[in-house]
Design a protein around this motif. Sequence first.
Motif, mmCIF file in Angstrom:
data_model
loop_
_atom_site.group_PDB
_atom_site.id
_atom_site.type_symbol
_atom_site.label_atom_id
_atom_site.label_comp_id
_atom_site.label_asym_id
_atom_site.label_seq_id
_atom_site.Cartn_x
_atom_site.Cartn_y
_atom_site.Cartn_z
ATOM 1 N N SER A 24 3.285 -4.085 -10.308
ATOM 2 C CA SER A 24 3.850 -2.760 -10.067
ATOM 3 C C SER A 24 4.035 -2.437 -8.587
ATOM 4 O O SER A 24 4.863 -1.602 -8.234
ATOM 5 N N TYR A 25 3.244 -3.088 -7.718
ATOM 6 C CA TYR A 25 3.237 -2.663 -6.327
ATOM 7 C C TYR A 25 3.549 -3.755 -5.315
ATOM 8 O O TYR A 25 3.747 -3.460 -4.138
ATOM 9 N N LEU B 72 1.696 -3.413 1.629
ATOM 10 C CA LEU B 72 1.094 -3.850 0.372
ATOM 11 C C LEU B 72 1.250 -5.344 0.173
ATOM 12 O O LEU B 72 0.346 -6.020 -0.336
#
Length: 470
Positions: free
Chosen positions: A227-228, A217
């Motif tokens: 969030s990621y 990611l």
Amino acid sequence: MRQIILSTFIWIAFGITALAQVTFNITSVPANTPDGAVLYAAGNFNGWEEGSSDYAFTAAADGTYTLTFEPDPGTLTFKFTRGSWATVEGNADGGFLPNRTLEYGGGQLEVDLEIVSWEGDSPGSSTAADNVTVVAEDFYMPQLDRNRRIWVYLPPDYTTSTTDYPVLYMHDGQNLFDAATAAFGEWEVDESLNALFENGDDGVIVVGIDNGGAARLDEYSPWVNPSYGGGEGEAYVDFIVETLKPHIDENYRTLPGRAHTGIMGSSMGGLISLYAAIEHQDIFSKAGIFSASFWFAEACYDHVGDRGKQEDMRIYMIAGAQEGSNGQQVADMMAMKQELLAAGFEESEIVAVGHPDGTHAEWYWKREFPAAYEWLFGNLTTGVSEDARDFMKGVEVFPNPGGDTVYIELPEEKPGLQCRVFTAEGKLVRLIQPDGQRMSLTGLPPATYLIGFYLKSGHSLGMKRLMVQK
């Protein structure tokens, strides 16, 4: 009394904290695990450090391993390694194993787990074709100070010819060629290209770049998602442009110019492929964007507008109606198409196809790969490409705009020539065998279409644009 109460509270709190712990018991490891190997846990509880001494297991005489640590309550995401991502655990076939997850609500928790393989240790179930090889298991990425496995697919006649070939760079290399390294099925890029070659395609070199597991990611987005993750995409693309591509061009017979260089990926790989193509229009002239995770970073739309069109491009996007809630993936793709048009790209440079049955899965991307490849690299492969360009210069379609019937004027006879009519979004709507110079379009609603000209072998000669009016 107050001091006693406070002391009691401190001891109770301490006791609660002490009980907040997780114990991993690894009850078995692969038979080929080196003697004396140290095992580690890497996850969202330690910043994904793959060899942290604080998360090293203690080995027992009976061959089991134990680790106790104190994470915060929540969803634990993790993997086991022997100290680096090059020695990460794999699935039952020695392939890529997705992250493990564990819901931890606090308190004491003990879990028994098994490591079934180390990634890359395949039990002989490889499905990669003979013309697929590994360039390096640990190719160095100086922009990220990491190492990565790199694959290369070579056309079937590569060793017996002197031809130079176009190059397609693809992400998630584990999933492209070999079922033994693919977690959810492979794209079968090698099988598809070998079949196209047998039917007259001139071939392309495909370079597959493994994803970085937990770093995927981060590497596949230049923008941070709170969030990621993300934020390393620029460095990752710089690795492809500044390090990997020069290595491939130096060591293989390539056509290094932008006209013959493409990039392709799915999901987050689609996001980073579009970023790479728009950011480096001097390097890439074509991009395959499958089920792109545009939701991950809204800034991707602004990036297209900010960079604008600098060169002619071919951009092939697909998305499935079964992806996201209420077909959101298709809606995002169409929004990106509008952004590309606003940035100056032409309708003829963009294909954006939504498939009703499409899901976020390798089977879908495998099915759609051949069509994307043929559209992206049509007229740009070696051999007949120059002849095809000369042929298309002499093709006339009239009247244009047309109605139920149009006429085609060809510069020369092409036995078995077939015409395929596509919508402007790239959806195939009709196959037509021209009746002499006459072609019936009865039943097609008024719109702009693309007429593709194909040899009997299936090789694309090129396309003409046609507006239908009634």
